[in-house]
Design a protein around this motif. Sequence first.
Motif, PDB file in Angstrom:
ATOM      1  N   GLY A 305       0.812  -1.214   0.000  1.00 51.50           N
ATOM      2  CA  GLY A 305       0.000   0.000   0.000  1.00 51.50           C
ATOM      3  C   GLY A 305       0.841   1.258   0.000  1.00 51.50           C
ATOM      4  O   GLY A 305       0.546   2.220  -0.733  1.00 51.50           O
ATOM      5  N   MET A 377      -5.572  -1.455   6.673  1.00 51.94           N
ATOM      6  CA  MET A 377      -6.423  -0.668   5.790  1.00 51.94           C
ATOM      7  C   MET A 377      -6.740   0.700   6.386  1.00 51.94           C
ATOM      8  O   MET A 377      -6.725   1.722   5.684  1.00 51.94           O
ATOM      9  CB  MET A 377      -7.722  -1.430   5.494  1.00 51.94           C
ATOM     10  N   ALA A 381      -5.488   4.340   4.718  1.00 54.54           N
ATOM     11  CA  ALA A 381      -6.488   5.335   4.329  1.00 54.54           C
ATOM     12  C   ALA A 381      -6.259   6.657   5.046  1.00 54.54           C
ATOM     13  O   ALA A 381      -6.344   7.735   4.439  1.00 54.54           O
ATOM     14  CB  ALA A 381      -7.895   4.808   4.623  1.00 54.54           C
ATOM     15  N   ALA A 400      -4.882   1.700  -0.071  1.00 54.07           N
ATOM     16  CA  ALA A 400      -5.799   0.665   0.384  1.00 54.07           C
ATOM     17  C   ALA A 400      -6.101  -0.323  -0.737  1.00 54.07           C
ATOM     18  O   ALA A 400      -6.245  -1.532  -0.503  1.00 54.07           O
ATOM     19  CB  ALA A 400      -7.081   1.292   0.902  1.00 54.07           C
ATOM     20  N   ARG A 404      -5.467  -4.333  -0.634  1.00 58.49           N
ATOM     21  CA  ARG A 404      -6.550  -5.280  -0.886  1.00 58.49           C
ATOM     22  C   ARG A 404      -6.134  -6.302  -1.945  1.00 58.49           C
ATOM     23  O   ARG A 404      -6.402  -7.503  -1.810  1.00 58.49           O
ATOM     24  CB  ARG A 404      -7.806  -4.526  -1.325  1.00 58.49           C
TER      25      ARG A 404
END
Length: 424
Positions: A305, A377, A381, A400, A404
């Motif tokens: 990420g 996550m 964010a 994010a 994922r």
Amino acid sequence: MSFESFESFNPPTRLLMGPGPINADPRVLRAMSAPLIGQYDPAMTACMNETQALYRDVFRTKNEATLLVDGTSRAGIEAVLVSLIEPGDRVLVPVFGRFGHLLREIAERAGAEVHIIEVEWGEVFTPEQVETAIREVRPKVLAMVQGDTSTTMCQPLEEIGGICRAHDVLFYTDATASLAGNVLDTDAWQLDAVTAGLQKCLAGPSGSAPTTLSPRAVECIRGRAHIEAGLVGDGHDAGRGVRIRSNYFDLSMILDYWGEARLNHHTEATSMLYGARECARLLVNEGMDQAIARHALHGGAMTAGLSAMGLELFGDQRHRMNNVVGIYIPDGVEGEVLRRTLLDDYAIEIGTSFGPLHGRIWRIGTMGYNARRDTVMTTLAALEEVLRQAGVSITAGSGAGAAREHYQQKTQQTAQQTPERTHV
């Protein structure tokens, strides 16, 4: 100041996503709230025995001398070094981050003749570099950090234990930041002493230092105790046979406290014992391989990420710990201001750094109880939002989204590797 106005301390709720400490597992905190009992109550000594057995599994060792040193992880470090080192002993410390310098300082305070070798922060040592230094220095002890959170690097140890045995060197490693999140195999790697702390991958609070000692290390420590008691003859070199310089950290006495003799040394930190036992119980029930894989999974998602957001990773990624990653602070961003915004607006804490990396990188951890998908996550964010507020150009949802995708890929790989069961 009027103390009458003081109320019970009610700390704010935080998500601790730095290099440690982390949020303790609620099950550990519940265990620590259990009633106190006397230190020689049969229930208490049984709890101590169970704790030793559990940590043998965590350390992957058969060492009988596996116990807790009461105090933070630094207490375990100091106990091992002051108990092994006599004034004038040569100690070799390979330094690849801040905590190598800590080992050097403690060894110097114990009276050692300390020799260091260094690599640039963000790198690790090769076995050949360590063996060359051992040949030159001829130390009694090699003291080495496995995972140094200041650089996020994990030093490979697999070959170094054999090198130490070949040169009759005692090998101590500080696994505070790495144990349970990265592979550490005490017996297979021929480690003579290992210490850790609860506040990182073990998912507990700081305050107890799990420690394991090989028979070679115990023999060294017991030998010093016998000299102190006058049970062996003289004939030592000048300055040899000096008693262990600390009472509290004298492992010869702590071994007797935890062993069958149950000789009184200190009053055990009962609530910390409960917590340390629960940390180990949870890990052993999960399985050490599974715990390490969990840290690799979520640490990998965090790293994916951060990279997708355009942030540059720090250091040699081949040797990054599973549980913490360093990222360069983007140009034009005031690192401490952004960390404070993240804390104020989202109650999320990430880490700064030290020494040559101070003000250059942030450190983000995914360890212990916080090695979970939701924490990864949420952190990505929130970090994206505060970076965008600071003027950094980031594609919305990129961090994010990449995390994922990482989880989806790993789930698919696991499914492909798991054989289908035949239902009868």
